[in-house]
Design a protein around this motif. Structure first.
Motif, PDB file in Angstrom:
ATOM      1  N   THR A  33      15.379  -1.493  -1.046  1.00  8.80           N
ATOM      2  CA  THR A  33      14.218  -2.001  -0.323  1.00  8.80           C
ATOM      3  C   THR A  33      13.299  -0.822  -0.003  1.00  8.80           C
ATOM      4  OG1 THR A  33      15.244  -1.663   1.828  1.00  8.80           O
ATOM      5  CG2 THR A  33      15.610  -3.823   0.777  1.00  8.80           C
ATOM      6  N   VAL A  34      12.119  -1.106   0.521  1.00  9.11           N
ATOM      7  CA  VAL A  34      11.217  -0.021   0.903  1.00  9.11           C
ATOM      8  C   VAL A  34      11.905   0.897   1.911  1.00  9.11           C
ATOM      9  CG1 VAL A  34       9.057   0.534   2.100  1.00  9.11           C
ATOM     10  CG2 VAL A  34       9.087  -1.253   0.372  1.00  9.11           C
ATOM     11  N   MET A  35      12.506   0.315   2.943  1.00  8.84           N
ATOM     12  CA  MET A  35      13.192   1.147   3.945  1.00  8.84           C
ATOM     13  C   MET A  35      14.442   1.804   3.380  1.00  8.84           C
ATOM     14  SD  MET A  35      12.705  -0.584   7.665  1.00  8.84           S
ATOM     15  CE  MET A  35      13.488   0.833   8.406  1.00  8.84           C
ATOM     16  N   GLY A  36      15.135   1.101   2.489  1.00  5.45           N
ATOM     17  CA  GLY A  36      16.303   1.685   1.845  1.00  5.45           C
ATOM     18  C   GLY A  36      15.927   2.868   0.979  1.00  5.45           C
ATOM     19  N   PHE A  37      14.793   2.762   0.287  1.00 11.71           N
ATOM     20  CA  PHE A  37      14.287   3.861  -0.517  1.00 11.71           C
ATOM     21  C   PHE A  37      13.905   5.030   0.375  1.00 11.71           C
ATOM     22  CE2 PHE A  37      10.930   6.138  -2.781  1.00 11.71           C
ATOM     23  CZ  PHE A  37      11.429   6.219  -4.076  1.00 11.71           C
ATOM     24  N   GLU A  66      10.814  14.017  -1.719  1.00 11.30           N
ATOM     25  CA  GLU A  66       9.556  14.314  -2.412  1.00 11.30           C
ATOM     26  C   GLU A  66       8.831  13.030  -2.813  1.00 11.30           C
ATOM     27  OE1 GLU A  66      10.839  16.795  -5.635  1.00 11.30           O
ATOM     28  OE2 GLU A  66      11.532  18.386  -4.265  1.00 11.30           O
ATOM     29  N   ASP A  67       9.579  12.060  -3.326  1.00 14.99           N
ATOM     30  CA  ASP A  67       8.973  10.790  -3.732  1.00 14.99           C
ATOM     31  C   ASP A  67       8.382  10.044  -2.539  1.00 14.99           C
ATOM     32  OD1 ASP A  67       9.702  11.324  -6.342  1.00 14.99           O
ATOM     33  OD2 ASP A  67      11.369   9.898  -6.374  1.00 14.99           O
ATOM     34  N   VAL A  68       9.107  10.026  -1.439  1.00 12.85           N
ATOM     35  CA  VAL A  68       8.608   9.355  -0.227  1.00 12.85           C
ATOM     36  C   VAL A  68       7.325  10.032   0.247  1.00 12.85           C
ATOM     37  CG1 VAL A  68       9.108   8.914   2.222  1.00 12.85           C
ATOM     38  CG2 VAL A  68      10.825   8.386   0.470  1.00 12.85           C
ATOM     39  N   ALA A  69       7.308  11.345   0.235  1.00 16.73           N
ATOM     40  CA  ALA A  69       6.104  12.075   0.649  1.00 16.73           C
ATOM     41  C   ALA A  69       4.930  11.747  -0.273  1.00 16.73           C
ATOM     42  CB  ALA A  69       6.368  13.570   0.668  1.00 16.73           C
ATOM     43  N   ALA A  70       5.199  11.620  -1.561  1.00 14.30           N
ATOM     44  CA  ALA A  70       4.135  11.328  -2.520  1.00 14.30           C
ATOM     45  C   ALA A  70       3.594   9.913  -2.363  1.00 14.30           C
ATOM     46  CB  ALA A  70       4.648  11.524  -3.945  1.00 14.30           C
ATOM     47  N   LEU A  71       4.446   8.983  -1.993  1.00  9.40           N
ATOM     48  CA  LEU A  71       4.030   7.583  -1.852  1.00  9.40           C
ATOM     49  C   LEU A  71       3.503   7.244  -0.469  1.00  9.40           C
ATOM     50  CD1 LEU A  71       6.897   5.763  -3.736  1.00  9.40           C
ATOM     51  CD2 LEU A  71       4.482   5.810  -4.391  1.00  9.40           C
ATOM     52  N   GLN A  73       2.137   9.199   2.221  1.00  5.72           N
ATOM     53  CA  GLN A  73       1.444  10.271   2.917  1.00  5.72           C
ATOM     54  C   GLN A  73       0.864   9.841   4.259  1.00  5.72           C
ATOM     55  OE1 GLN A  73      -1.297  11.156  -0.171  1.00  5.72           O
ATOM     56  NE2 GLN A  73       0.267  11.963  -1.507  1.00  5.72           N
ATOM     57  N   GLY A  74       1.531  10.218   5.321  1.00  3.98           N
ATOM     58  CA  GLY A  74       0.987  10.064   6.655  1.00  3.98           C
ATOM     59  C   GLY A  74       1.522   8.938   7.489  1.00  3.98           C
ATOM     60  N   ALA A  75       1.171   7.734   7.192  1.00  2.00           N
ATOM     61  CA  ALA A  75       1.468   6.606   8.082  1.00  2.00           C
ATOM     62  C   ALA A  75       2.805   5.959   7.751  1.00  2.00           C
ATOM     63  CB  ALA A  75       0.344   5.584   7.994  1.00  2.00           C
ATOM     64  N   ASP A  76       3.022   4.825   8.341  1.00  2.00           N
ATOM     65  CA  ASP A  76       4.216   4.019   8.112  1.00  2.00           C
ATOM     66  C   ASP A  76       4.439   3.837   6.611  1.00  2.00           C
ATOM     67  OD1 ASP A  76       6.266   1.937   8.936  1.00  2.00           O
ATOM     68  OD2 ASP A  76       4.844   0.694   7.813  1.00  2.00           O
ATOM     69  N   PHE A  77       5.627   4.170   6.139  1.00  2.00           N
ATOM     70  CA  PHE A  77       5.909   4.162   4.712  1.00  2.00           C
ATOM     71  C   PHE A  77       5.697   2.782   4.092  1.00  2.00           C
ATOM     72  CE2 PHE A  77       8.971   4.150   1.087  1.00  2.00           C
ATOM     73  CZ  PHE A  77       8.307   5.071   0.296  1.00  2.00           C
ATOM     74  N   ALA A  78       6.224   1.738   4.695  1.00  2.00           N
ATOM     75  CA  ALA A  78       6.071   0.397   4.130  1.00  2.00           C
ATOM     76  C   ALA A  78       4.601   0.001   4.045  1.00  2.00           C
ATOM     77  CB  ALA A  78       6.854  -0.625   4.957  1.00  2.00           C
ATOM     78  N   THR A  79       3.831   0.339   5.062  1.00  2.00           N
ATOM     79  CA  THR A  79       2.398   0.035   5.041  1.00  2.00           C
ATOM     80  C   THR A  79       1.719   0.780   3.896  1.00  2.00           C
ATOM     81  OG1 THR A  79       2.371  -0.367   7.415  1.00  2.00           O
ATOM     82  CG2 THR A  79       0.258   0.171   6.386  1.00  2.00           C
ATOM     83  N   MET A 100       9.112  -6.927   4.045  1.00  2.00           N
ATOM     84  CA  MET A 100       8.258  -7.335   5.161  1.00  2.00           C
ATOM     85  C   MET A 100       9.047  -7.452   6.458  1.00  2.00           C
ATOM     86  SD  MET A 100       5.486  -9.867   3.440  1.00  2.00           S
ATOM     87  CE  MET A 100       6.605 -10.848   2.465  1.00  2.00           C
ATOM     88  N   LEU A 101      10.342  -7.730   6.347  1.00  2.00           N
ATOM     89  CA  LEU A 101      11.192  -7.851   7.533  1.00  2.00           C
ATOM     90  C   LEU A 101      11.924  -6.548   7.857  1.00  2.00           C
ATOM     91  CD1 LEU A 101      12.677 -11.426   6.997  1.00  2.00           C
ATOM     92  CD2 LEU A 101      10.721 -10.741   8.409  1.00  2.00           C
ATOM     93  N   SER A 102      11.571  -5.476   7.177  1.00  2.00           N
ATOM     94  CA  SER A 102      12.097  -4.132   7.442  1.00  2.00           C
ATOM     95  C   SER A 102      13.600  -4.011   7.241  1.00  2.00           C
ATOM     96  CB  SER A 102      11.729  -3.687   8.866  1.00  2.00           C
ATOM     97  OG  SER A 102      10.341  -3.763   9.063  1.00  2.00           O
TER      98      SER A 102
END
Length: 159
Positions: A33-37, A66-71, A73-79, A100-102
């Motif tokens: 999931t987004v949070m799992g990633f 590194e991937d999370v930082a690239a995708l 940048q800055g705000a809430d990752f899922a957003t 969407m349910l985190s």
């Protein structure tokens, strides 16, 4: 699938450089999931199941950071992820309810039967309440703000 959409240098494509006639998503039921990633939960599972040793897990976690930082940048990752999908050229964008349910855990961990709770998790939001859930409404607004509520998004002639 955005989490695997990297070029030969490891960079993720900019939304404006993405393909038009595709269905774009971040994940499926068989991927993090987004949070799992973001948290490396899949890597934790691989380590727990001894599919990778600690050296490999450390390298995978570094790459994931590194991937999370690239995708994100800055705000809430899922957003950030949902915004990136929304701004893409894709004709269609799919967003998982898990994201969407985190939820952190994926619905399924391929290669497992009893080790992972595949297909057993229940959502904490009743189906009848989903339409009022602030997280779903926020994701819908991201899509709407990017022009995904009208016709033509993702077609070569509309862009």
């Amino acid at each position: 699938m955005l989490q695997y959409e990297q070029d030969h240098t490891g960079a993720f494509p900019a939304p404006e450089n993405s393909a038009h006639q595709v269905l774009s998503c971040f994940a499926t039921h068989d991927t993090p999931t987004v949070m799992g990633f973001e948290t490396g939960r899949d890597i934790d599972w691989w380590r727990t199941l001894e599919w990778v040793d600690e050296t490999a897990a450390t390298a995978l976690r570094q790459k994931r950071t590194e991937d999370v930082a690239a995708l994100g940048q800055g705000a809430d990752f899922a957003t950030q992820v949902h915004g990136r999908l929304a701004r893409s050229n894709a004709s269609m964008v799919a967003v998982q309810l898990d994201d969407m349910l985190s939820n952190v855990e994926a619905q399924n961990l391929p290669g497992t039967i009893d080790e992972h709770p595949n297909w057993r998790r229940k959502y904490r939001v009743a189906v009848g309440d989903l339409g009022q859930d602030a997280r779903l409404r926020a994701t819908a607004q991201i899509m709407k703000d990017a022009g995904r509520s009208g016709q033509g998004k993702g077609t070569a002639d509309a862009d």
